[in-house]
Design a protein around this motif. Sequence first.
Motif, PDB file in Angstrom:
ATOM      1  N   TYR A  38       0.836  -1.207   0.000  1.00 25.51           N
ATOM      2  CA  TYR A  38       0.000   0.000   0.000  1.00 25.51           C
ATOM      3  C   TYR A  38       0.868   1.253   0.000  1.00 25.51           C
ATOM      4  O   TYR A  38       0.628   2.199  -0.770  1.00 25.51           O
ATOM      5  CB  TYR A  38      -0.918  -0.027   1.222  1.00 25.51           C
ATOM      6  CG  TYR A  38      -1.352   1.325   1.744  1.00 25.51           C
ATOM      7  CD1 TYR A  38      -2.206   2.143   1.013  1.00 25.51           C
ATOM      8  CD2 TYR A  38      -0.899   1.774   2.992  1.00 25.51           C
ATOM      9  CE1 TYR A  38      -2.598   3.381   1.502  1.00 25.51           C
ATOM     10  CE2 TYR A  38      -1.287   3.004   3.486  1.00 25.51           C
ATOM     11  CZ  TYR A  38      -2.135   3.814   2.745  1.00 25.51           C
ATOM     12  OH  TYR A  38      -2.510   5.041   3.230  1.00 25.51           O
ATOM     13  N   SER A  42       0.820   1.206  -4.475  1.00 26.21           N
ATOM     14  CA  SER A  42      -0.618   1.327  -4.698  1.00 26.21           C
ATOM     15  C   SER A  42      -0.928   2.637  -5.412  1.00 26.21           C
ATOM     16  O   SER A  42      -0.073   3.516  -5.541  1.00 26.21           O
ATOM     17  CB  SER A  42      -1.372   1.278  -3.362  1.00 26.21           C
ATOM     18  OG  SER A  42      -1.220   2.505  -2.660  1.00 26.21           O
ATOM     19  N   ASN A  59      -3.520  -3.089  -4.298  1.00 27.51           N
ATOM     20  CA  ASN A  59      -2.660  -2.689  -3.185  1.00 27.51           C
ATOM     21  C   ASN A  59      -3.175  -1.453  -2.458  1.00 27.51           C
ATOM     22  O   ASN A  59      -2.554  -1.030  -1.472  1.00 27.51           O
ATOM     23  CB  ASN A  59      -1.237  -2.419  -3.679  1.00 27.51           C
ATOM     24  CG  ASN A  59      -0.520  -3.678  -4.122  1.00 27.51           C
ATOM     25  OD1 ASN A  59      -0.877  -4.782  -3.718  1.00 27.51           O
ATOM     26  ND2 ASN A  59       0.493  -3.518  -4.960  1.00 27.51           N
ATOM     27  N   LEU A  64      -6.533  -4.138   0.181  1.00 31.90           N
ATOM     28  CA  LEU A  64      -5.433  -4.866   0.810  1.00 31.90           C
ATOM     29  C   LEU A  64      -5.792  -5.260   2.240  1.00 31.90           C
ATOM     30  O   LEU A  64      -5.576  -6.410   2.660  1.00 31.90           O
ATOM     31  CB  LEU A  64      -4.170  -4.002   0.796  1.00 31.90           C
ATOM     32  CG  LEU A  64      -2.903  -4.646   1.353  1.00 31.90           C
ATOM     33  CD1 LEU A  64      -2.469  -5.820   0.486  1.00 31.90           C
ATOM     34  CD2 LEU A  64      -1.784  -3.621   1.445  1.00 31.90           C
TER      35      LEU A  64
END
Length: 244
Positions: A38, A42, A59, A64
């Motif tokens: 993340y 992401s 992500n 997530l």
Amino acid sequence: MKKILALWAVPRSTSTAFETMMRERGDFVVLDEPFGLYYYYSEEKKCDRYTDGEIKKSNNFQPLFQSIIDKAQSQKVFMKDMAYYIYDRADRTFLSHFDNTFLIRHPAKALPSLFARWPDFSLLEASYAEIYQLFEATKSYLGKVPPLIDSDDLVHKPEATVKAYCEAVGIPFMPQALKWESKVRPEVIQWEGGWHNEVQSSQGFKPREKKDYVRIEDNEHLKQAYEYCLPYYEKLYEQRLRVV
């Protein structure tokens, strides 16, 4: 849903060795820094440090997070992650999905090691203020001090420290998991720069060999970071699990 056993750490704190020990137990599905995806990879990424990886919608924080929750529906999950990835997302709803535990290391040892890999590391990436904020949020949520261990205790007194941790989180202590085979571990995310070479060549917890790192007093960035991080470390250290 079973609660996810989470170890929130600062970088260079023996956290991947702890993760390896949890894999050796064999009774948990173990996740390696899932929220790093993340933070770095992401559509909502917080940092442009890594430019080599694919940016994925999966992500993003919510999908997530949900994927981690889904894994815990039918199995026990342990997760090791960095506090700075999610400290600003850690509201009571987030915290409620985890048994939150913490790992710290004295900044005099952690910061030179971090500097060797990221000479431009930020105070946020050092993560001492962030892990303190996350720890205090957890303490407020629980109404008691959550389990916190120190890296020096872990490497100098591994059996006593891991046993105390297991008792604190309500899982059986498995002394056989304190030793493991030296090997390449593809399950561990290989961030640029050989972050986990040491744990892949290790066979258990032990003090790290002294390396020729830049000394804190010889570098202004390290000096300022150390002065910033030390008070947070000291406040956390006083609340660690005590082992003899």
